[in-house]
Design an enzyme around this catalytic site. Structure first.
Site, mmCIF file in Angstrom:
data_model
loop_
_atom_site.group_PDB
_atom_site.id
_atom_site.type_symbol
_atom_site.label_atom_id
_atom_site.label_comp_id
_atom_site.label_asym_id
_atom_site.label_seq_id
_atom_site.Cartn_x
_atom_site.Cartn_y
_atom_site.Cartn_z
ATOM 1 N N CYS A 190 0.807 -1.213 0.000
ATOM 2 C CA CYS A 190 0.000 0.000 0.000
ATOM 3 C C CYS A 190 0.847 1.274 0.000
ATOM 4 C CB CYS A 190 -1.015 -0.029 1.131
ATOM 5 S SG CYS A 190 -2.391 1.097 0.812
ATOM 6 N N HIS B 193 -3.659 -5.442 2.123
ATOM 7 C CA HIS B 193 -3.369 -5.526 3.553
ATOM 8 C C HIS B 193 -4.034 -6.783 4.091
ATOM 9 C CE1 HIS B 193 -2.086 -1.338 4.115
ATOM 10 N NE2 HIS B 193 -3.091 -0.957 3.389
HETATM 11 N N1 GLN Z 1 -1.822 6.924 2.272
HETATM 12 C C1 GLN Z 1 -1.969 6.087 1.123
HETATM 13 C C2 GLN Z 1 -3.300 6.251 0.429
HETATM 14 O O1 GLN Z 1 -4.264 6.611 1.065
HETATM 15 C C3 GLN Z 1 -1.717 4.643 1.506
HETATM 16 C C4 GLN Z 1 -2.715 4.126 2.501
HETATM 17 C C5 GLN Z 1 -2.368 2.784 3.055
HETATM 18 O O2 GLN Z 1 -1.205 2.406 3.199
HETATM 19 N N2 GLN Z 1 -3.396 2.047 3.424
HETATM 20 O O3 GLN Z 1 -3.407 6.009 -0.748
#
Ligand code: GLN
Length: 257
Positions: free
Chosen positions: A105, A210
């Protein structure tokens, strides 16, 4: 159990470097490290975990697998600056000698070329030819399942499923130098449109999954371990995976597969 050179795998150690484990650990992404550790130890393979945080240098040759989890935009900004200043050259040289680099992510986004938030563009490590941008306020959230083909050795191996959970505001677009990690079966993937999820270039892999990713997809944890140790996955001793198989099935069902 012996590797291609006849040495026992029990004499081997998987050396893992967790990048910013405190800042980049959203949705319990640290569970991925635990999963790698357990699956090595259960097989008698050593496991050596090093953390590298803000301001700390990175030794390109000291690790077999580099891991960067997900994070909030504000933490990503901090890490992005530090990556460029003190770690990206080492990461690139590690990837060039085929160490595994896994980004989840926010970590995936930082392995790409850039992440644009409104007026600001954060430069990434550039190991993956992808660019990410915030388009609007709608986040791409939900359970997700993708089909991946990872065994480039025989080229035609059956696809396997990775299942997990995604929650990202960024939309990621692949450049010509990147291949998707997988095809979206359920969920949004890179941008909610292309049908692609994640990206791969050699042993560098980025994904939005995730869950954490690896406890829900034990087969993928083993694939990463084998890649990082430069052995074939068939050389890893089988484990009693009843619980892991249930976790995988439950993640698939949650995604609607
Ligand atoms: N901050 C990033 C986004 O919102 C990644 C979010 C995350 O790692 N879940 O795209």
């Amino acid at each position: 159990m012996s590797d291609a050179n006849g040495a026992t795998l029990g004499a081997r150690t998987l050396r893992v470097c967790a990048l910013y484990p405190d800042l980049m650990n959203i949705y319990a992404d640290r569970g991925n490290l635990l999963m790698l550790e357990r699956r090595c130890r259960w097989r008698g393979i050593g496991f050596d975990l090093t953390a590298s945080g803000l301001g700390e240098a990175l030794d390109a040759d000291a690790h077999d697998l580099f891991y960067l989890g997900g994070g909030q935009d504000r933490d990503q900004r901090l890490c992005a600056e530090d990556l460029l200043e003190s770690k990206s050259a080492s990461l690139r040289s590690a990837a060039a000698r085929e160490a595994v680099v896994l980004g989840v992510c926010g970590g995936y986004q930082l392995l790409g070329r850039s992440y644009t938030l409104g007026e600001q563009t954060i430069e990434g490590v550039g190991l993956l030819d992808v660019r990410t941008a915030r388009e609007d306020d709608r986040r791409l959230i939900g359970n997700v399942a993708i089909e991946v083909h990872l065994d480039d050795a025989d080229g035609d191996s059956a696809g396997r499923v990775l299942a997990g959970f995604e929650n990202h505001g960024g939309r990621t677009t692949l450049g010509e130098g990147a291949a998707p990690l997988g095809r979206v079966l359920r969920g949004h993937g890179n941008d909610g449109r292309s049908g692609c999820e994640g990206a791969r270039s050699g042993n560098t892999i980025g994904t939005y999954l995730h869950g954490p990713l690896l406890p829900k997809n034990a087969w993928f944890a083993d694939w990463l371990i084998a890649r990082a140790l430069a052995i074939d996955v068939s050389q890893l001793a089988p484990l009693d995976d009843r619980l892991e198989d249930e976790a995988h099935l439950s993640a698939r069902h949650a995604a609607g597969l």
